[in-house]
Design a protein around this motif. Structure first.
Motif, PDB file in Angstrom:
ATOM      1  N   LEU A  73       0.863  -1.233   0.066  1.00 60.33           N
ATOM      2  CA  LEU A  73       0.043  -0.118  -0.003  1.00 60.33           C
ATOM      3  C   LEU A  73       0.957   1.266  -0.051  1.00 60.33           C
ATOM      4  O   LEU A  73       2.017   1.029   0.580  1.00 60.33           O
ATOM      5  CB  LEU A  73      -1.006   0.100   1.229  1.00 60.33           C
ATOM      6  CG  LEU A  73      -1.987  -1.263   1.218  1.00 60.33           C
ATOM      7  CD1 LEU A  73      -2.738  -0.828   2.588  1.00 60.33           C
ATOM      8  CD2 LEU A  73      -2.704  -1.428   0.214  1.00 60.33           C
ATOM      9  N   HIS A  74       0.272   2.239  -0.711  1.00 61.52           N
ATOM     10  CA  HIS A  74       1.044   3.507  -0.914  1.00 61.52           C
ATOM     11  C   HIS A  74       0.210   4.684  -0.580  1.00 61.52           C
ATOM     12  O   HIS A  74      -0.812   4.817  -1.449  1.00 61.52           O
ATOM     13  CB  HIS A  74       1.863   3.720  -2.107  1.00 61.52           C
ATOM     14  CG  HIS A  74       2.494   4.834  -2.055  1.00 61.52           C
ATOM     15  ND1 HIS A  74       2.435   5.858  -3.192  1.00 61.52           N
ATOM     16  CD2 HIS A  74       3.682   5.451  -1.192  1.00 61.52           C
ATOM     17  CE1 HIS A  74       3.482   6.715  -3.026  1.00 61.52           C
ATOM     18  NE2 HIS A  74       4.085   6.701  -1.863  1.00 61.52           N
ATOM     19  N   ARG A  75       0.394   5.544   0.461  1.00 62.26           N
ATOM     20  CA  ARG A  75      -0.456   6.551   0.942  1.00 62.26           C
ATOM     21  C   ARG A  75      -2.032   6.091   0.567  1.00 62.26           C
ATOM     22  O   ARG A  75      -2.791   6.744   0.305  1.00 62.26           O
ATOM     23  CB  ARG A  75      -0.397   7.680  -0.221  1.00 62.26           C
ATOM     24  CG  ARG A  75       1.035   8.217  -0.026  1.00 62.26           C
ATOM     25  CD  ARG A  75       1.294   9.564  -0.977  1.00 62.26           C
ATOM     26  NE  ARG A  75       2.804   9.826  -1.003  1.00 62.26           N
ATOM     27  CZ  ARG A  75       3.141  10.474   0.025  1.00 62.26           C
ATOM     28  NH1 ARG A  75       2.382  11.183   0.916  1.00 62.26           N
ATOM     29  NH2 ARG A  75       4.335  11.257  -0.195  1.00 62.26           N
ATOM     30  N   GLY A  76      -2.375   4.870   1.263  1.00 63.23           N
ATOM     31  CA  GLY A  76      -3.592   4.362   1.653  1.00 63.23           C
ATOM     32  C   GLY A  76      -4.145   3.822   0.220  1.00 63.23           C
ATOM     33  O   GLY A  76      -5.513   3.214   0.397  1.00 63.23           O
ATOM     34  N   GLY A 246      -0.756  -1.877   8.908  1.00 62.91           N
ATOM     35  CA  GLY A 246       0.477  -1.247   8.779  1.00 62.91           C
ATOM     36  C   GLY A 246       0.259   0.172   8.375  1.00 62.91           C
ATOM     37  O   GLY A 246       0.928   1.148   8.781  1.00 62.91           O
ATOM     38  N   MET A 247      -0.669   0.476   7.382  1.00 64.46           N
ATOM     39  CA  MET A 247      -0.900   1.730   6.635  1.00 64.46           C
ATOM     40  C   MET A 247      -1.282   2.799   8.035  1.00 64.46           C
ATOM     41  O   MET A 247      -1.121   3.962   7.775  1.00 64.46           O
ATOM     42  CB  MET A 247      -1.781   1.723   5.820  1.00 64.46           C
ATOM     43  CG  MET A 247      -1.822   2.884   4.607  1.00 64.46           C
ATOM     44  SD  MET A 247      -0.625   2.833   3.788  1.00 64.46           S
ATOM     45  CE  MET A 247       0.402   4.623   4.122  1.00 64.46           C
ATOM     46  N   MET A 308       6.144  -7.574   7.759  1.00 62.52           N
ATOM     47  CA  MET A 308       5.600  -6.441   7.259  1.00 62.52           C
ATOM     48  C   MET A 308       6.574  -5.284   7.706  1.00 62.52           C
ATOM     49  O   MET A 308       6.994  -5.304   8.659  1.00 62.52           O
ATOM     50  CB  MET A 308       4.099  -6.144   8.285  1.00 62.52           C
ATOM     51  CG  MET A 308       3.579  -4.705   7.897  1.00 62.52           C
ATOM     52  SD  MET A 308       2.006  -4.647   8.571  1.00 62.52           S
ATOM     53  CE  MET A 308       2.328  -4.308  10.233  1.00 62.52           C
ATOM     54  N   ILE A 309       6.841  -4.602   6.598  1.00 62.37           N
ATOM     55  CA  ILE A 309       7.581  -3.308   6.694  1.00 62.37           C
ATOM     56  C   ILE A 309       6.601  -1.896   6.681  1.00 62.37           C
ATOM     57  O   ILE A 309       5.830  -2.196   5.876  1.00 62.37           O
ATOM     58  CB  ILE A 309       8.621  -2.930   5.522  1.00 62.37           C
ATOM     59  CG1 ILE A 309       9.495  -4.155   5.887  1.00 62.37           C
ATOM     60  CG2 ILE A 309       9.126  -1.704   5.596  1.00 62.37           C
ATOM     61  CD1 ILE A 309      10.783  -4.368   4.873  1.00 62.37           C
ATOM     62  N   VAL A 310       6.802  -1.144   7.680  1.00 61.53           N
ATOM     63  CA  VAL A 310       6.042   0.003   7.746  1.00 61.53           C
ATOM     64  C   VAL A 310       7.325   1.195   7.359  1.00 61.53           C
ATOM     65  O   VAL A 310       8.133   1.547   8.407  1.00 61.53           O
ATOM     66  CB  VAL A 310       5.492   0.524   8.915  1.00 61.53           C
ATOM     67  CG1 VAL A 310       4.914   1.719   8.984  1.00 61.53           C
ATOM     68  CG2 VAL A 310       4.437  -0.860   9.256  1.00 61.53           C
ATOM     69  N   ASP A 311       7.101   1.835   6.307  1.00 61.88           N
ATOM     70  CA  ASP A 311       8.345   2.614   5.790  1.00 61.88           C
ATOM     71  C   ASP A 311       7.332   4.150   5.837  1.00 61.88           C
ATOM     72  O   ASP A 311       6.703   4.711   4.862  1.00 61.88           O
ATOM     73  CB  ASP A 311       8.437   2.392   4.471  1.00 61.88           C
ATOM     74  CG  ASP A 311       9.563   3.359   3.980  1.00 61.88           C
ATOM     75  OD1 ASP A 311       9.975   4.608   4.667  1.00 61.88           O
ATOM     76  OD2 ASP A 311      10.144   2.998   2.892  1.00 61.88           O
ATOM     77  N   ALA A 312       7.342   4.646   7.105  1.00 56.96           N
ATOM     78  CA  ALA A 312       6.397   5.685   7.359  1.00 56.96           C
ATOM     79  C   ALA A 312       6.767   6.991   6.450  1.00 56.96           C
ATOM     80  O   ALA A 312       6.134   7.881   6.101  1.00 56.96           O
ATOM     81  CB  ALA A 312       6.317   6.191   8.738  1.00 56.96           C
TER      82      ALA A 312
END
Length: 369
Positions: A73-76, A246-247, A308-312
């Motif tokens: 996911l990218h920006r939701g 994650g998002m 799961m990677i969270v790349d904030a």
């Protein structure tokens, strides 16, 4: 001859019974998947900035990994989806990061305070009673995996058992040891203080607000061992639903403009509270989250290839999953014949999704080879 025939009949009957028993075990699921949730909401699709990177990921997944599902996911928005993305899969130790979010909400609602001790909360272990010193451990100590309580716990891998410090060797808060006793006791504390099961809380507090498709309260089950009072909670969740979670963290606890998890909890729980040596790519541990500070990412990580990677910084989340089964027989089959996933594969997918999203790359985004 008569004896041989009788023996043969008994042997055949035994084999038939064993086969029937194995089939029954395989057919009896730990959870029932069920229909899609009535509160499910679809996510918009994102047109990749670099479509070739998505195609490369789709080719890489079956050729080089053992993953059964992948979602980014990218920006939701949904940037990539591959495999059994809606299949509820055992999260294994990813359950701990999900519990961390529940604690952030529970603390904000006044159910529990991080500084409360086990003694104040009435927490012990009936099977192996805690010492007065062990009862001074706080909720925060358990969230950091620094309780100083070193006794057998449900769900321990062999490495955890082998590395368990000697009982009484460290005071609460002094020493980091990745400790299932802490995690299981946190489950007990949460359920006693809130009056909700972990499944109920996940469904009401997170799954419904996020419009998760498959997760239900019944997708949390328990393993009650004989050697500890505190049972292990086991969470089944699909790759697509986990990516939404994650998002939530990538957006500082917000979903569609609504604050679900307090922003200060997201920040504090993903801080480096404990340095972690020799666990590449992780170099620190937060409140039930792993940190890769070189890549400026946080991870939820579980046995069998649950990543799961969270790349904030890039508003990017990616989830890779291996299906370890929904019965004891399926789990045993996976352990014998399938095998664990590799974090380096997930890191490579991260680098591809950075390209796909059109975000700036960093040297640490791709693992060294």
């Amino acid at each position: 001859m008569i004896r041989r025939n009788r023996f043969a009949r008994v042997l055949l009957a035994a084999l038939a019974l064993a086969a029937a028993t194995a089939a029954a075990i395989a057919a009896w699921p730990a959870i029932r998947i069920g229909a899609a949730n009535a509160t499910a909401t679809p996510l918009p699709r994102e047109r990749p900035a670099d479509p070739a990177a998505v195609r490369e990921a789709y080719a890489y997944l079956p050729a080089h990994t053992r993953f059964d599902a992948f979602v980014a996911l990218h920006r939701g928005r949904e940037l990539a989806r591959w495999g059994e993305a809606d299949l509820p899969i055992n999260t294994h130790s990813v359950r701990k990061s999900l519990l961390s979010a529940l604690y952030g909400i529970a603390i904000a609602r006044g159910y529990v305070r991080p500084e409360q001790t086990l003694a104040e909360l009435g927490i012990d272990d009936r099977v192996v009673p805690l010492t007065p010193m062990e009862k001074t451990a706080t909720v925060r100590d358990l969230l950091m995996s620094r309780s100083g309580i070193y006794i057998e716990a449900a769900g321990e891998a062999q490495g955890m058992k082998d590395g368990r410090p000697r009982r009484g060797s460290h005071r609460p808060g002094e020493f980091f040891y990745y400790n299932n006793w802490d995690f299981n006791a946190l489950g007990t504390i949460f359920e006693r203080r809130t009056g909700l099961s972990i499944g109920e809380a996940l469904e009401q507090w997170i799954a419904r607000p996020l419009g998760m498709t498959a997760f239900k309260a019944a997708h949390v089950i328990y393993d009650q061992p004989s050697y500890s009072e505190h049972r292990q909670f086991v969470i089944f969740m699909s790759a697509a639903d986990l990516a939404r979670f994650g998002m939530l963290y990538a957006d500082q606890g917000r979903w569609n403009g609504r604050q679900i998890v307090p922003a200060d909890w997201v920040r504090d729980s993903t801080r480096a509270w404990s340095p972690v040596p020799d666990r590449d790519p992780f170099d620190a541990y937060g409140y039930l989250w792993w940190l890769d500070r070189d890549a400026d990412t946080v991870w939820a990580d579980g046995w069998g290839g649950q990543f799961m990677i969270v790349d904030a910084r890039r508003h990017l989340v990616l989830v890779s999953r291996n299906d370890t089964g929904r019965s004891l027989l399926q789990l045993g089959w996976f352990a014998l014949f399938d095998g664990d996933g590799w974090r380096s594969h997930h890191q490579h997918l991260h680098a591809l999704m950075i390209r796909a999203a059109g975000e700036a790359a960093s040297p640490a985004a791709e693992p060294s080879r």
